[in-house]
Design an enzyme around this catalytic site. Structure first.
Site, PDB file in Angstrom:
ATOM      1  N   CYS A   1       0.796  -1.240   0.000  1.00 41.11           N
ATOM      2  CA  CYS A   1       0.000   0.000   0.000  1.00 41.11           C
ATOM      3  C   CYS A   1       0.829   1.291   0.000  1.00 41.11           C
ATOM      4  O   CYS A   1       0.539   2.203  -0.778  1.00 41.11           O
ATOM      5  CB  CYS A   1      -0.954   0.035   1.186  1.00 41.11           C
ATOM      6  SG  CYS A   1      -1.702  -1.515   1.610  1.00 41.11           S
TER       7      CYS A   1
ATOM      8  N   ARG B   1       6.713 -11.268   5.930  1.00 46.44           N
ATOM      9  CA  ARG B   1       6.283 -11.009   7.301  1.00 46.44           C
ATOM     10  C   ARG B   1       6.853 -12.055   8.235  1.00 46.44           C
ATOM     11  O   ARG B   1       6.941 -13.237   7.893  1.00 46.44           O
ATOM     12  CB  ARG B   1       4.758 -10.998   7.394  1.00 46.44           C
ATOM     13  CG  ARG B   1       4.165  -9.900   6.520  1.00 46.44           C
ATOM     14  CD  ARG B   1       2.683  -9.826   6.629  1.00 46.44           C
ATOM     15  NE  ARG B   1       2.178  -8.917   5.596  1.00 46.44           N
ATOM     16  CZ  ARG B   1       0.974  -8.978   5.082  1.00 46.44           C
ATOM     17  NH1 ARG B   1       0.132  -9.893   5.518  1.00 46.44           N
ATOM     18  NH2 ARG B   1       0.597  -8.133   4.151  1.00 46.44           N
TER      19      ARG B   1
ATOM     20  N   GLN C   1       0.848 -11.080  -2.667  1.00 46.71           N
ATOM     21  CA  GLN C   1      -0.523 -10.579  -2.577  1.00 46.71           C
ATOM     22  C   GLN C   1      -1.022 -10.164  -3.954  1.00 46.71           C
ATOM     23  O   GLN C   1      -0.285  -9.558  -4.737  1.00 46.71           O
ATOM     24  CB  GLN C   1      -0.589  -9.357  -1.662  1.00 46.71           C
ATOM     25  CG  GLN C   1      -0.502  -9.653  -0.192  1.00 46.71           C
ATOM     26  CD  GLN C   1      -0.740  -8.394   0.633  1.00 46.71           C
ATOM     27  OE1 GLN C   1      -0.228  -7.332   0.310  1.00 46.71           O
ATOM     28  NE2 GLN C   1      -1.514  -8.517   1.686  1.00 46.71           N
TER      29      GLN C   1
ATOM     30  N   ASP D   1      -2.691  -7.658  -4.950  1.00 50.54           N
ATOM     31  CA  ASP D   1      -3.066  -6.374  -4.378  1.00 50.54           C
ATOM     32  C   ASP D   1      -3.618  -5.430  -5.439  1.00 50.54           C
ATOM     33  O   ASP D   1      -3.174  -5.449  -6.586  1.00 50.54           O
ATOM     34  CB  ASP D   1      -1.823  -5.727  -3.767  1.00 50.54           C
ATOM     35  CG  ASP D   1      -2.042  -5.266  -2.340  1.00 50.54           C
ATOM     36  OD1 ASP D   1      -3.204  -5.220  -1.919  1.00 50.54           O
ATOM     37  OD2 ASP D   1      -1.056  -4.960  -1.659  1.00 50.54           O
TER      38      ASP D   1
ATOM     39  N   HIS E   1      -5.270  -1.147  -5.535  1.00 50.25           N
ATOM     40  CA  HIS E   1      -5.757   0.041  -4.836  1.00 50.25           C
ATOM     41  C   HIS E   1      -6.464   0.949  -5.820  1.00 50.25           C
ATOM     42  O   HIS E   1      -5.998   1.154  -6.946  1.00 50.25           O
ATOM     43  CB  HIS E   1      -4.604   0.780  -4.155  1.00 50.25           C
ATOM     44  CG  HIS E   1      -3.964  -0.031  -3.071  1.00 50.25           C
ATOM     45  ND1 HIS E   1      -2.832  -0.810  -3.286  1.00 50.25           N
ATOM     46  CD2 HIS E   1      -4.315  -0.233  -1.772  1.00 50.25           C
ATOM     47  CE1 HIS E   1      -2.520  -1.434  -2.171  1.00 50.25           C
ATOM     48  NE2 HIS E   1      -3.398  -1.097  -1.236  1.00 50.25           N
TER      49      HIS E   1
ATOM     50  N   LYS F   1     -15.665  -2.403   5.543  1.00 52.32           N
ATOM     51  CA  LYS F   1     -15.119  -3.383   4.604  1.00 52.32           C
ATOM     52  C   LYS F   1     -16.133  -4.484   4.305  1.00 52.32           C
ATOM     53  O   LYS F   1     -17.109  -4.694   5.033  1.00 52.32           O
ATOM     54  CB  LYS F   1     -13.851  -4.012   5.162  1.00 52.32           C
ATOM     55  CG  LYS F   1     -14.067  -4.841   6.420  1.00 52.32           C
ATOM     56  CD  LYS F   1     -12.790  -5.554   6.851  1.00 52.32           C
ATOM     57  CE  LYS F   1     -13.010  -6.379   8.118  1.00 52.32           C
ATOM     58  NZ  LYS F   1     -11.822  -7.187   8.467  1.00 52.32           N
TER      59      LYS F   1
ATOM     60  N   HIS G   1      -8.609  -0.495  -0.625  1.00 53.77           N
ATOM     61  CA  HIS G   1      -7.733  -1.667  -0.707  1.00 53.77           C
ATOM     62  C   HIS G   1      -8.594  -2.823  -1.199  1.00 53.77           C
ATOM     63  O   HIS G   1      -9.751  -2.954  -0.800  1.00 53.77           O
ATOM     64  CB  HIS G   1      -7.188  -2.068   0.665  1.00 53.77           C
ATOM     65  CG  HIS G   1      -6.428  -1.008   1.372  1.00 53.77           C
ATOM     66  ND1 HIS G   1      -5.068  -0.876   1.286  1.00 53.77           N
ATOM     67  CD2 HIS G   1      -6.848  -0.032   2.215  1.00 53.77           C
ATOM     68  CE1 HIS G   1      -4.670   0.131   2.046  1.00 53.77           C
ATOM     69  NE2 HIS G   1      -5.740   0.654   2.620  1.00 53.77           N
TER      70      HIS G   1
END
Length: 676
Positions: free
Chosen positions: A362, A391, A409, A411, A413, A493, A539
């Site tokens: 992000c 992580r 991910q 991902d 945005h 969300k 997101h």
């Protein structure tokens, strides 16, 4: 026992949990149970290598999965079941302390498929000799004794009652029974402080809910499953506890169905199939939780990623790539370093500055947005990235592809105007449905989470965003539940769970509004009036992570991938060495059409070649003998449908290429020889 959470989690922690770190617990449902049955028979020896179509049909193979009607099982959305599970956890804790008086209880929540309780066993002293007795270690063999004690408690039908007490009174009672872990729990609870009693025999701090009495627990629908270790508060520097897992249902038939599902899940374990099918490995010499993609697994991953990218381009997204590390200051700006440091790897020194390997994508997208001032005419902006993140996970939490230290991910945005939000969410849900259905997932459990007590952003923007999310779900016509106050502090969300072939739920897709990052990074756009405003940031992830979704796919299909995903789609089986060159010519032509093909080495008898191809879950096999080479035809067999007859090389490859494009199985029939 359900604990009140009194601290404010960072947006990173919540979003990570929603997107990629969900536990792999499962819940059985009304979907059909695909039970694989391996049928075997004797291998037939054939002397005539010409009549390949006939003996292709005769060789024993693994049967395709058969469908069995499964009993529909409730989830914790069923309040009656939730109460049974919660009360059963308390009964188990009472039974453990009856058998082992030195045991200290900590927490005992319900979970997706049952419950658990954590116990601490301190060292004790022998009253006669004064010798120190080491702390007790529970084993699975102790579960029968505990279950027997539980059944006695259930049979006595003790009332389960709620009592509200002051903090001081709760503290006094806890000290009286010497339960130090309860004192820590008490510190984190908000008033009112409630206790739940089982008769006058036992009690614990608890917010409920529970059944009215122990007799309401169907003891024949309860099973204790296993014993495991767990650190108190998840802190490896704290006490090691012993966790007892159990499951509880409303009647014995449900327990039986659940056990059957567990047996099926064991056969589908992606870790076992990943090794046997040579898809991936975790190389401990390189470190735990790091995935090595083997050629066959990489072939499947390539198909997944190629489809994902094209679907996003078709959906109006732009594909981006960002670095794997960044200056530590970036993670301080985003808030990750302050709130999620314990789950990030240590920093590295680069020319007297601190750099951090990225735990998320992000902040990079925020920097890209900020690169130049945007106009309202530029919005919406949709950026998608298959970004690998890292992580820190404790070794004890690692689990195949489901919990790893490095993962990719899917991902994306979206930066948009407030009035664009609902239509953007609808488009995200459309894309989610398009992508998930391609892989056979078309049943979803959906939850809309709303504003928590502590949140950033105005009431107006929260209301508008929540209305937009709810409006998008209504446009889709999807049923959904509402988790009041369950949103992240930075925005509402939508969470979407998929159901697999044996009814388990898997958290995959998340759509999350964010009012926090635009503030932290000072993101702006110029309005039509010339003023500057914050964009709405969304997101969004569909798979959650490639690794975890791949693991789900393996278990959903039991390694028997659909034709378009199979790492090897066609295997050529040469009857004699004299046709080997011809097989490689056919393989070269197949590869040009995008068909993934292998040529068997031909070192085994044909029956063994076919059996090996079946074990490798290869969808299409073609026998190549002298007759096939001379005629330009192939004797074709489908793993799922058996003998398909004889095809010309061109017709077979064109049909397979078309099936790839349409993501369909090959069912087309060729020519069949007349029986003699």
């Amino acid at each position: 026992m359900k604990l009140e959470n009194t601290f404010l989690m960072s947006y990173f922690a919540i979003f990570c949990t929603g997107m990629a770190r969900q536990a792999s617990g499962f819940i059985y449902s009304s979907s059909r149970l695909a039970a694989r049955r391996l049928e075997t028979s004797s291998i037939i020896s054939y002397k005539n290598p010409i009549k390949t179509s006939r003996y292709m049909a005769s060789v024993a193979t693994e049967a395709a999965p058969e469908k069995e009607e499964a009993l529909e099982l409730p989830t914790n959305d069923d309040n009656e079941l939730l109460c049974i599970r919660h009360s059963t956890a308390h009964v188990m804790a009472m039974a453990v302390q009856q058998i082992y008086p030195e045991a200290q209880v900590t927490i005992g929540p319900w979970i997706d498929n049952g419950f658990y309780y954590d116990f601490y066993f301190p060292e004790t002293t022998d009253p006669e000799t004064g010798e120190t007795i080491p702390s007790r270690k529970l084993a699975d063999s102790d579960l029968k004794k505990i279950k027997k004690a539980m059944d006695k408690i259930v049979s006595k039908n003790y009332p389960i009652t709620r009592e509200e007490v002051s903090r001081e009174e709760a503290e006094r009672r806890i000290k009286e029974i010497n339960e130090p872990f309860k004192l820590e729990i008490l510190e984190g609870l908000q008033e009112p402080i409630t206790l739940y009693h089982i008769g006058d025999q036992w009690w614990d701090l608890c917010a409920g809910p529970h059944v009215e009495s122990t007799g309401k627990i169907p003891k024949k629908a309860v099973n204790l499953r296993s014993v495991a270790g767990a650190y108190w508060r998840g802190d490896e520097n704290r006490e090691m506890l012993q966790r007892v897992y159990g499951t509880a249902w409303k009647d014995p038939d449900q327990l039986k169905a659940y056990k059957k599902m567990l047996e099926e899940a064991k056969k589908r374990d992606h870790r076992v199939l990943g090794k046997s099918l040579n898809l991936f490995s975790i190389q401990e010499d390189a470190g735990g939780g790091l995935v090595f993609w083997h050629p066959k697994g990489s072939a499947i991953r390539t198909q997944i990623e190629d489809f994902w990218k094209q679907a996003h381009v078709d959906g109006g997204y732009e594909i981006v790539y960002t670095p794997h590390i960044a200056n530590l200051d970036l993670w301080k700006t985003s808030g990750h370093f302050d709130f999620y440091r314990s789950d990030m790897f240590d920093q590295m020194a680069v020319e007297e500055e601190q750099y951090q390997i990225k735990p998320m994508n992000c902040p990079f997208h925020c920097l890209m947005y900020k690169d130049d001032l945007k106009s309202y005419r530029d919005l919406p902006i949709r950026w998608a990235e298959l970004g690998t993140v890292y992580r820190y996970e404790r070794s004890g939490t690692l689990h195949g592809l489901m919990r790893v230290r490095g993962f990719t991910q899917d991902d994306a945005h979206i930066f948009c105007l407030p009035e664009q939000l609902e239509q953007e969410i609808v488009a995200v849900l459309d894309l989610t449905e398009k992508i998930l259905s391609r892989f056979g997932f078309d049943k979803y459990d959906i939850m809309l989470s709303t504003r928590p007590e502590k949140a950033v952003g105005s009431d107006e923007i929260w209301e508008a965003a929540t209305t937009a999310l709810e409006g998008a779900l209504k446009v889709k016509g999807w049923n959904y539940g509402i988790d009041e106050g369950g949103g992240a502090f930075y925005g509402p969300k939508i969470d979407l769970k998929i159901r697999d072939a044996i009814g388990r739920q898997w958290q995959c897709s998340t759509v999350q509004c964010d009012f926090n990052l635009p503030d932290r990074f000072d993101l702006e756009y110029v309005t039509a009036e010339g003023t500057r405003e914050r964009p709405i940031m969304v997101h969004r992830a569909i798979f959650g992570s490639i690794e975890r979704f791949f693991g789900i796919l393996v278990e959903n299909s039991a390694g028997d991938f659909p034709l378009w995903l199979a790492p090897t789609q066609l295997k050529l089986l040469p009857v004699t060495d004299s046709v080997m060159d011809y097989c490689h010519e056919v393989a070269a032509k197949a590869k040009k059409l995008g068909v993934r093909v292998e040529v068997d080495r031909g070192a085994e008898r044909l029956a063994k070649q076919i059996r090996n191809a079946e074990k490798g879950r290869i969808p299409i096999m073609a026998v190549v003998g002298v007759k096939e080479m001379e005629s330009g035809k192939l004797a074709v067999r489908s793993r799922k449908d058996g003998d398909l007859g004889s095809f010309t090389v061109d017709s077979l490859l064109e049909e397979m290429a078309g099936c790839n494009e349409r993501a369909e199985e090959m069912t087309m029939k060729g020519e069949f020889e007349e029986k003699e």
